[in-house]
Scaffold this active site. Structure first.
Site, PDB file in Angstrom:
ATOM      1  N   ASP A   1       0.811  -1.145   0.057  1.00 27.92           N
ATOM      2  CA  ASP A   1      -0.168   0.188  -0.029  1.00 27.92           C
ATOM      3  C   ASP A   1       0.934   1.286   0.168  1.00 27.92           C
ATOM      4  OD1 ASP A   1      -2.074  -1.773   0.169  1.00 27.92           O
ATOM      5  OD2 ASP A   1      -2.450  -1.397   2.431  1.00 27.92           O
TER       6      ASP A   1
ATOM      7  N   TYR B   1       1.991   1.930  -3.290  1.00 23.34           N
ATOM      8  CA  TYR B   1       0.868   2.359  -4.233  1.00 23.34           C
ATOM      9  C   TYR B   1       0.632   4.013  -3.799  1.00 23.34           C
ATOM     10  CZ  TYR B   1      -3.423   2.676  -6.488  1.00 23.34           C
ATOM     11  OH  TYR B   1      -4.739   3.104  -7.294  1.00 23.34           O
ATOM     12  N   ASP B   2       0.693   4.238  -2.478  1.00 24.11           N
ATOM     13  CA  ASP B   2       0.177   5.456  -2.029  1.00 24.11           C
ATOM     14  C   ASP B   2       1.497   6.668  -2.788  1.00 24.11           C
ATOM     15  OD1 ASP B   2      -1.912   4.448  -0.862  1.00 24.11           O
ATOM     16  OD2 ASP B   2      -1.326   4.667   1.125  1.00 24.11           O
TER      17      ASP B   2
ATOM     18  N   SER C   1     -34.510  -9.076 -19.082  1.00 23.64           N
ATOM     19  CA  SER C   1     -34.537  -9.868 -17.972  1.00 23.64           C
ATOM     20  C   SER C   1     -34.160 -11.541 -18.060  1.00 23.64           C
ATOM     21  CB  SER C   1     -36.015  -9.779 -17.288  1.00 23.64           C
ATOM     22  OG  SER C   1     -35.864 -10.216 -15.965  1.00 23.64           O
ATOM     23  N   LEU C   2     -34.264 -12.153 -17.345  1.00 19.61           N
ATOM     24  CA  LEU C   2     -34.183 -13.615 -17.490  1.00 19.61           C
ATOM     25  C   LEU C   2     -35.354 -14.709 -17.392  1.00 19.61           C
ATOM     26  CD1 LEU C   2     -30.743 -13.943 -15.720  1.00 19.61           C
ATOM     27  CD2 LEU C   2     -31.196 -14.448 -18.238  1.00 19.61           C
TER      28      LEU C   2
ATOM     29  N   GLU D   1     -23.111 -19.841 -14.647  1.00 20.93           N
ATOM     30  CA  GLU D   1     -22.400 -18.717 -13.884  1.00 20.93           C
ATOM     31  C   GLU D   1     -23.222 -18.236 -12.620  1.00 20.93           C
ATOM     32  OE1 GLU D   1     -22.498 -15.124 -16.220  1.00 20.93           O
ATOM     33  OE2 GLU D   1     -21.528 -15.809 -18.002  1.00 20.93           O
TER      34      GLU D   1
ATOM     35  N   LYS E   1     -25.629 -16.300 -10.201  1.00 23.84           N
ATOM     36  CA  LYS E   1     -26.665 -15.133 -10.475  1.00 23.84           C
ATOM     37  C   LYS E   1     -26.291 -14.269  -9.436  1.00 23.84           C
ATOM     38  CE  LYS E   1     -31.486 -14.294 -11.600  1.00 23.84           C
ATOM     39  NZ  LYS E   1     -31.317 -13.076 -10.586  1.00 23.84           N
TER      40      LYS E   1
ATOM     41  N   ASP F   1     -26.709 -11.153  -6.944  1.00 26.87           N
ATOM     42  CA  ASP F   1     -27.864 -10.440  -6.705  1.00 26.87           C
ATOM     43  C   ASP F   1     -27.529  -9.078  -6.229  1.00 26.87           C
ATOM     44  OD1 ASP F   1     -30.115  -9.955  -5.777  1.00 26.87           O
ATOM     45  OD2 ASP F   1     -30.461 -10.991  -3.713  1.00 26.87           O
TER      46      ASP F   1
ATOM     47  N   ARG G   1     -30.318  -0.186 -14.995  1.00 24.58           N
ATOM     48  CA  ARG G   1     -30.977  -0.797 -16.053  1.00 24.58           C
ATOM     49  C   ARG G   1     -32.415  -0.319 -16.281  1.00 24.58           C
ATOM     50  NH1 ARG G   1     -34.893  -5.345 -15.413  1.00 24.58           N
ATOM     51  NH2 ARG G   1     -35.019  -6.158 -17.341  1.00 24.58           N
TER      52      ARG G   1
ATOM     53  N   GLU H   1     -22.993  -6.472 -12.990  1.00 23.97           N
ATOM     54  CA  GLU H   1     -23.752  -6.351 -11.743  1.00 23.97           C
ATOM     55  C   GLU H   1     -22.945  -5.630 -10.829  1.00 23.97           C
ATOM     56  OE1 GLU H   1     -26.524  -7.760 -12.547  1.00 23.97           O
ATOM     57  OE2 GLU H   1     -27.793  -7.927 -10.678  1.00 23.97           O
TER      58      GLU H   1
ATOM     59  N   TYR I   1     -20.317  -9.313 -17.235  1.00 25.76           N
ATOM     60  CA  TYR I   1     -20.713 -10.578 -17.816  1.00 25.76           C
ATOM     61  C   TYR I   1     -21.250 -10.605 -19.187  1.00 25.76           C
ATOM     62  CZ  TYR I   1     -25.096  -9.364 -15.686  1.00 25.76           C
ATOM     63  OH  TYR I   1     -26.296  -8.646 -15.358  1.00 25.76           O
TER      64      TYR I   1
ATOM     65  N   LYS J   1     -26.266 -20.050 -19.526  1.00 29.87           N
ATOM     66  CA  LYS J   1     -26.019 -19.406 -20.895  1.00 29.87           C
ATOM     67  C   LYS J   1     -25.765 -20.378 -21.978  1.00 29.87           C
ATOM     68  CE  LYS J   1     -25.206 -15.173 -18.654  1.00 29.87           C
ATOM     69  NZ  LYS J   1     -24.145 -13.985 -18.303  1.00 29.87           N
TER      70      LYS J   1
ATOM     71  N   LYS K   1     -32.777 -20.709 -10.140  1.00 26.67           N
ATOM     72  CA  LYS K   1     -32.881 -19.806  -8.935  1.00 26.67           C
ATOM     73  C   LYS K   1     -32.737 -20.850  -7.610  1.00 26.67           C
ATOM     74  CE  LYS K   1     -35.579 -15.918  -9.390  1.00 26.67           C
ATOM     75  NZ  LYS K   1     -35.357 -14.523  -8.849  1.00 26.67           N
TER      76      LYS K   1
ATOM     77  N   CYS L   1     -29.461  -4.531  32.934  1.00 25.49           N
ATOM     78  CA  CYS L   1     -28.821  -5.599  32.062  1.00 25.49           C
ATOM     79  C   CYS L   1     -29.277  -6.957  32.544  1.00 25.49           C
ATOM     80  CB  CYS L   1     -27.494  -5.596  32.129  1.00 25.49           C
ATOM     81  SG  CYS L   1     -26.647  -6.916  31.246  1.00 25.49           S
TER      82      CYS L   1
ATOM     83  N   CYS M   1     -26.326  -8.995  33.956  1.00 25.41           N
ATOM     84  CA  CYS M   1     -25.616  -8.734  35.335  1.00 25.41           C
ATOM     85  C   CYS M   1     -26.291  -7.723  36.047  1.00 25.41           C
ATOM     86  CB  CYS M   1     -24.358  -8.176  34.793  1.00 25.41           C
ATOM     87  SG  CYS M   1     -24.038  -6.618  33.984  1.00 25.41           S
TER      88      CYS M   1
ATOM     89  N   CYS N   1     -25.075  -1.986  28.169  1.00 26.23           N
ATOM     90  CA  CYS N   1     -24.548  -2.244  29.561  1.00 26.23           C
ATOM     91  C   CYS N   1     -23.324  -1.973  29.803  1.00 26.23           C
ATOM     92  CB  CYS N   1     -24.705  -4.033  29.612  1.00 26.23           C
ATOM     93  SG  CYS N   1     -23.763  -4.483  31.149  1.00 26.23           S
TER      94      CYS N   1
ATOM     95  N   CYS O   1     -19.414  -8.450  32.733  1.00 22.11           N
ATOM     96  CA  CYS O   1     -20.726  -8.842  32.494  1.00 22.11           C
ATOM     97  C   CYS O   1     -20.736 -10.010  31.773  1.00 22.11           C
ATOM     98  CB  CYS O   1     -21.415  -7.816  31.701  1.00 22.11           C
ATOM     99  SG  CYS O   1     -23.197  -8.268  30.911  1.00 22.11           S
TER     100      CYS O   1
HETATM  101  S1  IVH Z   1     -27.205 -12.418 -18.051  1.00 21.29           S
HETATM  102  C1  IVH Z   1     -30.219 -11.051 -21.056  1.00 21.29           C
HETATM  103  N1  IVH Z   1     -25.755 -12.974 -15.963  1.00 21.29           N
HETATM  104  O1  IVH Z   1     -30.070 -11.194 -13.147  1.00 21.29           O
HETATM  105  C2  IVH Z   1     -29.270 -11.720 -20.149  1.00 21.29           C
HETATM  106  N2  IVH Z   1     -27.715 -11.664 -15.640  1.00 21.29           N
HETATM  107  O2  IVH Z   1     -33.140 -12.008 -13.010  1.00 21.29           O
HETATM  108  C3  IVH Z   1     -28.511 -10.788 -19.271  1.00 21.29           C
HETATM  109  N3  IVH Z   1     -27.825 -11.157 -13.209  1.00 21.29           N
HETATM  110  O3  IVH Z   1     -31.418  -8.288 -14.640  1.00 21.29           O
HETATM  111  C4  IVH Z   1     -28.528 -11.360 -18.111  1.00 21.29           C
HETATM  112  N4  IVH Z   1     -26.053 -12.249 -12.551  1.00 21.29           N
HETATM  113  O4  IVH Z   1     -29.106  -8.240 -13.700  1.00 21.29           O
HETATM  114  C5  IVH Z   1     -26.844 -12.524 -16.505  1.00 21.29           C
HETATM  115  N5  IVH Z   1     -24.292 -13.966 -14.338  1.00 21.29           N
HETATM  116  C6  IVH Z   1     -25.426 -13.355 -14.764  1.00 21.29           C
HETATM  117  C7  IVH Z   1     -26.253 -12.467 -13.802  1.00 21.29           C
HETATM  118  C8  IVH Z   1     -27.201 -11.717 -14.326  1.00 21.29           C
HETATM  119  C9  IVH Z   1     -27.062 -11.563 -12.215  1.00 21.29           C
HETATM  120  C10 IVH Z   1     -29.141 -10.530 -13.128  1.00 21.29           C
HETATM  121  C11 IVH Z   1     -29.201  -9.673 -14.334  1.00 21.29           C
HETATM  122  C12 IVH Z   1     -30.794  -9.722 -14.687  1.00 21.29           C
HETATM  123  C13 IVH Z   1     -31.313 -10.572 -13.514  1.00 21.29           C
HETATM  124  C14 IVH Z   1     -32.497 -11.419 -13.984  1.00 21.29           C
END
Ligand code: IVH
Length: 679
Positions: free
Chosen positions: A34, A37-38, A83-84, A115, A117, A119, A138, A177, A229, A297, A321, A415, A418, A431, A437
């Site tokens: 670090d 780098y700094d 979406s998926l 891959e 997914k 969140d 999005r 993401e 991705y 995919k 899912k 408490c 205690c 406390c 305690c």
């Molecule tokens: S592919 C059209 N790959 O999941 C295909 N999506 O529920 C594009 N997401 O809105 C999506 N991880 O934001 C893809 N490895 C991944 C993902 C991913 C998360 C999200 C994405 C999408 C949502 C759908």
């Protein structure tokens, strides 16, 4: 330094800092400390201060800039962000696979990329001629909000694409993401609670919320990360380098310096998909960020083209899912629980419910204000959520018509462990009795023995509480003096389990510095901060002795954290415990950092020119830097050595002219050996 040299040096520094930021934030493989780098960063900032006209858009000093916006502009995506299609049952995956096989011809060999997914919050990134030029949320899938200034603050997002392996296309629109790692999320929430603000309910909301700050400086304070991705659109991709499969897309993205997840796999059957899904589900609590399924995919981009999309989702992908991590249950009781820091937390005791494979019967309600805000009472129906390995939390009450409700919850005056009168500190009830305690002592013991701290086998929550209750442990250090005979007196202990615990404690008493630091339960110090501290100071003594200023030299540690850390070590009670622990009970180990090896060459400035035989130029540079040397691009009077390999360039002449010492390859190795650098 004249203007021309400054320009040259600034360019060099930008490239250098960019390279190290890539190693650190994208590849998780830092090559320099670090401090080094700094130093580079500070040198660039100083240069830019002296010559403001040298500042470029992609300068690492310009990540956080710009004034707060009044509102976000709406922009159209380069291609729809669809979406998926999704399902949580294997049967749905089988149907997806069948559909594809039928559409592509039954005998076509099909390969998928699977891959995690993620969140998080989906974003579009736009690079024009290699320069980050746009970013959007999005939104509704067609149009989103322009959030470039905010996305620029994410350290893992390159401001300029790397082009050492493949040239940058004229236009590259990407999808990824933005996520918040779970430990960062927990810290952010602790902060919010401390300030009496409403905590985020999960890392996704925290990430999305941070991206939608009108002031980029606020976004910059939230530790965001990204995984890219997908290519939404590209123009001017060098001929012959167009990816033909998802796998090649991921490789291309990596080559351009983007952060790509390293968990994707190529598979060719539903059985292999099922296995991957299970593996990810098992790993879910350990990977540090939230995933809610796996995305399947079709690998072949040509075949994808043929399948096309509906208005909602592409036909070539499917989200398999995980079972939800939110369930509904009923509150049986609300109790006040004293944690290791003395904070008294209202905890909902609930009818046990299985959430994502774990049975949950307690959930935190954070503090008295949160109980009020959510208006949760004994007997209520509630939605409970579990994320990562975070303590489950009550998300909301589910109103029931016509049902009489119980009285509101009230914090006790004393408490529950205690009986010391409780005090109020901001939104928290505390406390003040510290380690006197029993509940706080047991909490500290549990934390010290927990998985990410000393990982003491056999020391579960119940055992820790029992040890305190039966007074076998009156002070933390007592733990390391326990004998099997004493344990035999405890309920539930036999010869085998008693010996196992003693052995578990013995094994854990050789503790790695970062784990030990984390285990001490220093306020504000989670796993990441503990690791950063360990990496920066490399000894417990150095950390104990560091003042607030020195602590703030660690990236990510601000004044508040520094104050909390220094305050912890100053506190006489803590100092005494530490001294006792270190007095033969615990041995703190500082592992050799593989990448940042040390400072044997600190202060040396070297220039490399010409080809070396035993190392590539890049390897030599990395090696030298990892030992603290500075490898620069141009020869000056301040240069200590010019290393000249075969066919050296003008730098050789310059070295002769300035009288700078010139080393050949053997000379370099002699220098290294002389300074104790092992190869
Ligand atoms: S592919 C059209 N790959 O999941 C295909 N999506 O529920 C594009 N997401 O809105 C999506 N991880 O934001 C893809 N490895 C991944 C993902 C991913 C998360 C999200 C994405 C999408 C949502 C759908």
């Amino acid at each position: 330094m004249n203007r021309k040299q400054a320009e040259e040096r600034a360019r060099e520094l930008r490239a250098e800092i960019g390279r190290h930021a890539h190693l650190y934030h994208v590849l998780d493989a830092p090559a320099i400390s670090d401090e080094v780098y700094d130093r580079l960063f500070g040198e660039l900032r100083d240069l830019e201060n002296s010559y403001p006209e040298l500042i470029t858009d992609d300068s690492p000093t310009q990540r956080v800039g710009g004034e707060p916006l009044a509102a976000f502009e709406t922009v159209e995506h380069s291609a729809p962000m669809l979406s998926l299609d999704s399902g949580a049952e294997l049967a749905a995956v089988e149907r997806f696979d069948q559909r594809l096989r039928k559409a592509l011809g039954e005998d076509a060999a099909i390969r998928y990329v699977v891959e995690p997914k993620l969140d998080g919050a989906s974003v579009e990134l736009i690079y024009r001629d290699g320069l980050l030029a746009g970013a959007a949320t999005r939104g509704d899938g067609r149009r989103g909000e322009a959030i470039l200034e905010n996305v620029r603050t994410i350290p893992a997002v390159p401001l300029r694409l790397r082009t050492d392996e493949r040239p940058a296309p004229a236009l590259l629109a990407l999808r990824g993401e933005v996520i918040m790692q779970i430990d960062a999320f927990e810290r952010a929430n602790e902060r919010l609670l401390e300030q009496g603000k409403v905590p985020y309910s999960n890392p996704r909301n925290a990430a999305a919320g941070a991206l939608r700050q009108l002031d980029p400086r606020l976004t910059a304070r939230r530790p965001l990360d990204i995984y890219v991705y997908d290519i939404l659109a590209a123009e001017g991709v060098a001929e012959g380098t167009e990816p033909a499969s998802q796998w090649q897309v991921l490789e291309a993205l990596r080559a351009w310096g983007l952060r790509v997840n390293d968990l994707p796999k190529r598979v060719d059957s539903v059985a292999a998909i099922a296995e991957y899904h299970q593996r990810m589900m098992d790993a879910r609590d350990d990977i540090g960020y939230e995933i809610d399924g796996v995305v399947i995919k079709l690998d072949d981009l040509n075949a994808r083209e043929r399948l096309g999309s509906t208005s909602h989702h592409p036909r070539w992908a499917f989200a398999f899912k995980f079972p939800p991590r939110k369930e509904i249950t009923r509150v049986l009781e609300i109790v006040a629980s004293v944690g290791r820091t003395g904070v008294v937390t209202p905890v909902a005791m609930m009818r046990p419910v299985e959430i994502g494979g774990v049975t949950v019967s307690r959930a935190t309600l954070h503090n008295r204000e949160e109980v009020e805000r959510k208006d949760i009472r004994k007997g209520d129906r509630v939605r409970v959520q579990r994320a990562g390995d975070v303590i489950p939390q009550v998300v909301e009450r589910i109103p029931e018509k016509g049902k009489r409700r119980q009285k509101r919850f009230r914090m006790p005056a004393r408490c529950p462990s205690c009986r010391t009168p409780l005090v109020e500190r901001g939104p928290f009830t505390v406390c003040p009795n510290g380690l006197e305690c029993p509940a706080q002592l047991a909490g500290r013991l549990i934390h010290l023995g927990s998985r990410h701290a000393l990982d003491i086998e056999g020391l579960g929550d119940e055992t820790a509480k029992l040890l305190v209750q039966k007074e076998l442990v009156r002070h933390l250090p007592d733990l390391f003096e326990l004998r099997a005979e004493q344990l035999l007196e405890l309920d539930g202990f036999g010869e085998i389990s008693a010996n196992a615990l003693v052995e578990g404690i013995r094994k854990a008493s050789d503790a790695e510095l970062d784990r030990f630091l984390y285990g001490l339960g220093i306020p504000e110090v989670g796993r990441t901060v503990a690791r950063d501290l360990a990496r920066h100071f490399r000894s417990l003594e150095a950390i104990r002795g560091a003042g607030e200023e020195a602590l703030q030299e660690v990236p990510g540690i601000g004044p508040k954290m520094a104050e909390a850390i220094a305050g912890f070590f100053r506190e006489p009670g803590n100092a005494e415990i530490l001294d006792q622990l270190l007095d033969g009970r615990i041995t703190v180990i500082v592992p050799e950092a593989p990448a940042t090896t040390g400072s044997a060459l600190a202060g040396l400035k070297l220039v490399l020119t010409g080809g070396l035989e035993r190392l590539s130029r890049d390897q030599a540079k990395e090696l030298l830097e990892s030992h603290g040397a500075q490898v620069v691009g141009s020869v000056s009077k301040k240069t200590d050595y010019v290393v000249a390999g075969s066919d050296p360039g003008s730098k050789y002449d310059k070295a002769l002219e300035l009288g700078v010492e010139i080393l050949d390859e053997d000379g370099l190795f002699q220098l290294l050996a002389g300074r104790g650098v092992e190869l």
